[in-house]
Scaffold this motif. Structure first.
Motif, PDB file in Angstrom:
ATOM      1  N   LEU A   1       7.540   6.421 -20.685  1.00  0.00           N
ATOM      2  CA  LEU A   1       8.428   6.888 -19.624  1.00  0.00           C
ATOM      3  C   LEU A   1       8.498   8.411 -19.734  1.00  0.00           C
ATOM      4  O   LEU A   1       8.898   8.954 -20.763  1.00  0.00           O
ATOM      5  N   GLY A   2       8.061   9.111 -18.687  1.00  0.00           N
ATOM      6  CA  GLY A   2       8.099  10.569 -18.681  1.00  0.00           C
ATOM      7  C   GLY A   2       9.329  11.077 -17.952  1.00  0.00           C
ATOM      8  O   GLY A   2       9.645  10.595 -16.855  1.00  0.00           O
ATOM      9  N   LEU A   3      10.030  12.040 -18.538  1.00  0.00           N
ATOM     10  CA  LEU A   3      11.291  12.525 -17.977  1.00  0.00           C
ATOM     11  C   LEU A   3      11.279  14.035 -17.819  1.00  0.00           C
ATOM     12  O   LEU A   3      10.711  14.762 -18.644  1.00  0.00           O
ATOM     13  N   PHE A   4      11.900  14.505 -16.737  1.00  0.00           N
ATOM     14  CA  PHE A   4      12.243  15.910 -16.569  1.00  0.00           C
ATOM     15  C   PHE A   4      13.755  15.966 -16.471  1.00  0.00           C
ATOM     16  O   PHE A   4      14.341  15.481 -15.496  1.00  0.00           O
ATOM     17  N   GLY A   5      14.387  16.522 -17.495  1.00  0.00           N
ATOM     18  CA  GLY A   5      15.837  16.421 -17.560  1.00  0.00           C
ATOM     19  C   GLY A   5      16.205  14.950 -17.715  1.00  0.00           C
ATOM     20  O   GLY A   5      15.717  14.267 -18.615  1.00  0.00           O
ATOM     21  N   ARG A   6      17.019  14.450 -16.820  1.00  0.00           N
ATOM     22  CA  ARG A   6      17.367  13.024 -16.830  1.00  0.00           C
ATOM     23  C   ARG A   6      16.589  12.246 -15.795  1.00  0.00           C
ATOM     24  O   ARG A   6      16.735  11.028 -15.673  1.00  0.00           O
ATOM     25  N   LEU A   7      15.736  12.911 -15.052  1.00  0.00           N
ATOM     26  CA  LEU A   7      15.030  12.280 -13.943  1.00  0.00           C
ATOM     27  C   LEU A   7      13.716  11.665 -14.419  1.00  0.00           C
ATOM     28  O   LEU A   7      12.934  12.317 -15.108  1.00  0.00           O
ATOM     29  N   VAL A   8      13.481  10.404 -14.047  1.00  0.00           N
ATOM     30  CA  VAL A   8      12.215   9.745 -14.385  1.00  0.00           C
ATOM     31  C   VAL A   8      11.117  10.329 -13.505  1.00  0.00           C
ATOM     32  O   VAL A   8      11.179  10.260 -12.271  1.00  0.00           O
ATOM     33  N   ASP A   9      10.099  10.899 -14.133  1.00  0.00           N
ATOM     34  CA  ASP A   9       8.996  11.520 -13.399  1.00  0.00           C
ATOM     35  C   ASP A   9       7.815  10.570 -13.265  1.00  0.00           C
ATOM     36  O   ASP A   9       7.141  10.539 -12.239  1.00  0.00           O
ATOM     37  N   PHE A  10       7.535   9.802 -14.314  1.00  0.00           N
ATOM     38  CA  PHE A  10       6.428   8.851 -14.227  1.00  0.00           C
ATOM     39  C   PHE A  10       6.623   7.761 -15.268  1.00  0.00           C
ATOM     40  O   PHE A  10       7.384   7.914 -16.231  1.00  0.00           O
TER      41      PHE A  10
ATOM     42  N   THR B   1      17.486   8.092 -12.776  1.00  0.00           N
ATOM     43  CA  THR B   1      17.822   8.936 -13.914  1.00  0.00           C
ATOM     44  C   THR B   1      18.003   8.078 -15.165  1.00  0.00           C
ATOM     45  O   THR B   1      18.406   6.910 -15.086  1.00  0.00           O
ATOM     46  N   VAL B   2      17.715   8.678 -16.316  1.00  0.00           N
ATOM     47  CA  VAL B   2      17.846   8.006 -17.608  1.00  0.00           C
ATOM     48  C   VAL B   2      18.518   8.975 -18.563  1.00  0.00           C
ATOM     49  O   VAL B   2      18.035  10.096 -18.755  1.00  0.00           O
ATOM     50  N   SER B   3      19.621   8.567 -19.155  1.00  0.00           N
ATOM     51  CA  SER B   3      20.342   9.445 -20.082  1.00  0.00           C
ATOM     52  C   SER B   3      20.461   8.838 -21.467  1.00  0.00           C
ATOM     53  O   SER B   3      21.084   9.452 -22.343  1.00  0.00           O
ATOM     54  N   SER B   4      19.864   7.669 -21.712  1.00  0.00           N
ATOM     55  CA  SER B   4      19.925   7.052 -23.028  1.00  0.00           C
ATOM     56  C   SER B   4      18.755   6.086 -23.181  1.00  0.00           C
ATOM     57  O   SER B   4      18.108   5.694 -22.204  1.00  0.00           O
ATOM     58  N   SER B   5      18.502   5.697 -24.420  1.00  0.00           N
ATOM     59  CA  SER B   5      17.440   4.729 -24.676  1.00  0.00           C
ATOM     60  C   SER B   5      17.760   3.385 -24.035  1.00  0.00           C
ATOM     61  O   SER B   5      16.867   2.688 -23.537  1.00  0.00           O
ATOM     62  N   ALA B   6      19.025   3.017 -24.038  1.00  0.00           N
ATOM     63  CA  ALA B   6      19.416   1.750 -23.420  1.00  0.00           C
ATOM     64  C   ALA B   6      19.080   1.756 -21.930  1.00  0.00           C
ATOM     65  O   ALA B   6      18.602   0.754 -21.375  1.00  0.00           O
ATOM     66  N   GLU B   7      19.318   2.880 -21.263  1.00  0.00           N
ATOM     67  CA  GLU B   7      18.985   2.977 -19.845  1.00  0.00           C
ATOM     68  C   GLU B   7      17.472   2.951 -19.635  1.00  0.00           C
ATOM     69  O   GLU B   7      16.983   2.387 -18.659  1.00  0.00           O
ATOM     70  N   ALA B   8      16.729   3.563 -20.561  1.00  0.00           N
ATOM     71  CA  ALA B   8      15.272   3.537 -20.454  1.00  0.00           C
ATOM     72  C   ALA B   8      14.763   2.103 -20.497  1.00  0.00           C
ATOM     73  O   ALA B   8      13.896   1.705 -19.709  1.00  0.00           O
ATOM     74  N   VAL B   9      15.298   1.318 -21.421  1.00  0.00           N
ATOM     75  CA  VAL B   9      14.908  -0.089 -21.526  1.00  0.00           C
ATOM     76  C   VAL B   9      15.262  -0.846 -20.250  1.00  0.00           C
ATOM     77  O   VAL B   9      14.501  -1.684 -19.763  1.00  0.00           O
ATOM     78  N   ALA B  10      16.434  -0.539 -19.699  1.00  0.00           N
ATOM     79  CA  ALA B  10      16.912  -1.275 -18.521  1.00  0.00           C
ATOM     80  C   ALA B  10      16.095  -0.984 -17.271  1.00  0.00           C
ATOM     81  O   ALA B  10      15.810  -1.890 -16.487  1.00  0.00           O
ATOM     82  N   VAL B  11      15.704   0.282 -17.063  1.00  0.00           N
ATOM     83  CA  VAL B  11      15.070   0.635 -15.791  1.00  0.00           C
ATOM     84  C   VAL B  11      13.553   0.494 -15.806  1.00  0.00           C
ATOM     85  O   VAL B  11      12.932   0.410 -14.746  1.00  0.00           O
ATOM     86  N   THR B  12      12.936   0.471 -16.992  1.00  0.00           N
ATOM     87  CA  THR B  12      11.472   0.455 -17.043  1.00  0.00           C
ATOM     88  C   THR B  12      10.845  -0.695 -16.254  1.00  0.00           C
ATOM     89  O   THR B  12       9.881  -0.472 -15.506  1.00  0.00           O
TER      90      THR B  12
END
Length: 327
Positions: free
Chosen positions: A34-43, A8-19
């Protein structure tokens, strides 16, 4: 996202961290969506920066991302501002034109990140590795770069390589003693046995790997392996080792199975590396070429019923097709 791994990703900082953990390596000189559905990373998809003589590359990327139907996306560019900024902003513009909700556009470089959408410190924000704890907990790793991912498929060297070569010689002699029908039955049995061992956490012996690689040269055996492929992570480990032990003329089949297993598991980076390896070994390989087109078109595994090519015209199937095949 994979069937057994949900990030799950809830912020830009988390997006950077998990990518990097979603890609399997730390990207450089790259565009990532990074494609998201809600907070869930889809692709997650990665692109090289488009060359100056191919301005339509970003448009093609935007079309593929839009076709995924994500609720929202985050666009990240990795590198210095010169090449990154125009590419990120242009891709984001094209995505918005395609009615894709772009939540943020970011640049990442030297352990720091900047947002094009919101004002932040001029020196950027430090990337927080602690935010990737969820990915690490679920067993994901991020190699230093894509070269490190490619190196995981490198042939065995030294004594291990010589042992693999000797095992292949024995396997070829064994295959020569069998009629074709018997070899194909043996190949299907070898696949099932290797899967049984890998599923339980074990590893086939060197002779078992060699026998498997020799028999995978039979197209019905390879098709049997493709038909049995599902998203479990142990399949990627099994076929990675098979690729490493295969002689150059044998690489295409296990690399294709690795690519298909990685694709089914949502590991697009490993799937791409495996398919590239297969096509390098055998440029005309039918199933590697099919998977190459699937990856290039951004097709999800859930949309595909069969990977088999259509039969030649005039040829009738004995059984009804299970779904639309990919030509």
């Amino acid at each position: 996202m994979t069937p057994d791994c949900m990030i799950t990703v809830s912020s830009s900082a988390e997006a950077v961290a998990v990518t990097p953990y979603m890609l399997g390596f730390h990207p450089t000189d790259s565009l990532v969506v990074l494609g998201l559905f809600g907070r869930l990373v889809d692709f997650v998809v990665r692109y090289d920066f488009p060359p100056p003589d191919h301005p339509s590359a970003l448009e093609e990327a935007a079309e593929l991302v839009a076709a995924q139907g994500a609720g929202r996306v985050i666009v990240l560019g990795y590198g210095p501002p010169g090449p990154v900024s125009p590419a990120v902003l242009e891709l984001a513009h094209m995505l918005r034109e395609a009615r894709v909700r772009v939540e943020d556009t970011l640049r990442v470089h030297d352990g720091r990140w900047w947002s094009y959408e919101s004002r932040g410190p001029a020196e950027g924000t430090a990337c927080s590795l602690g935010l990737a704890a969820g990915a690490v907990f679920q067993g994901l790793v991020a190699l230093p770069d894509r070269k490190a991912l490619v190196a995981q498929l490198a042939p065995l060297e030294g004594e291990a390589g010589r042992e693999a070569e000797a095992a292949t010689v024995r396997a070829r002699a064994r295959r020569a003693s069998l009629p074709d029908d018997a070899a194909r039955r043996a190949g299907r049995e070898a696949i099932r046995e290797a899967e049984r061992i890998a599923r339980s956490g074990g590893e086939p012996t060197g002779d078992e790997y060699a026998w498997l690689n020799v028999l995978l040269a039979e197209q019905p055996v390879l098709e049997h392996g493709i038909d049995r492929t599902s998203p479990e992570r142990w399949r990627a480990r099994l076929w990675t080792e098979a690729v490493r032990r295969a002689e150059p003329t044998q690489v295409a089949a296990p690399a294709t199975l690795l690519g298909f297993a990685a694709w089914r598991a949502g590991d697009g980076a490993l799937a791409r590396v495996a398919v590239d390896r297969a096509l390098q070994a055998a440029p005309g390989h039918r199933y590697a070429a099919i998977l190459d087109r699937l990856l290039g078109a951004g097709i999800r595994p859930s949309t595909l019923v069969s990977m088999r090519p259509l039969p030649p015209r005039g040829r009738r199937r004995r059984r009804p097709a299970r779904g639309r095949a990919i030509p």
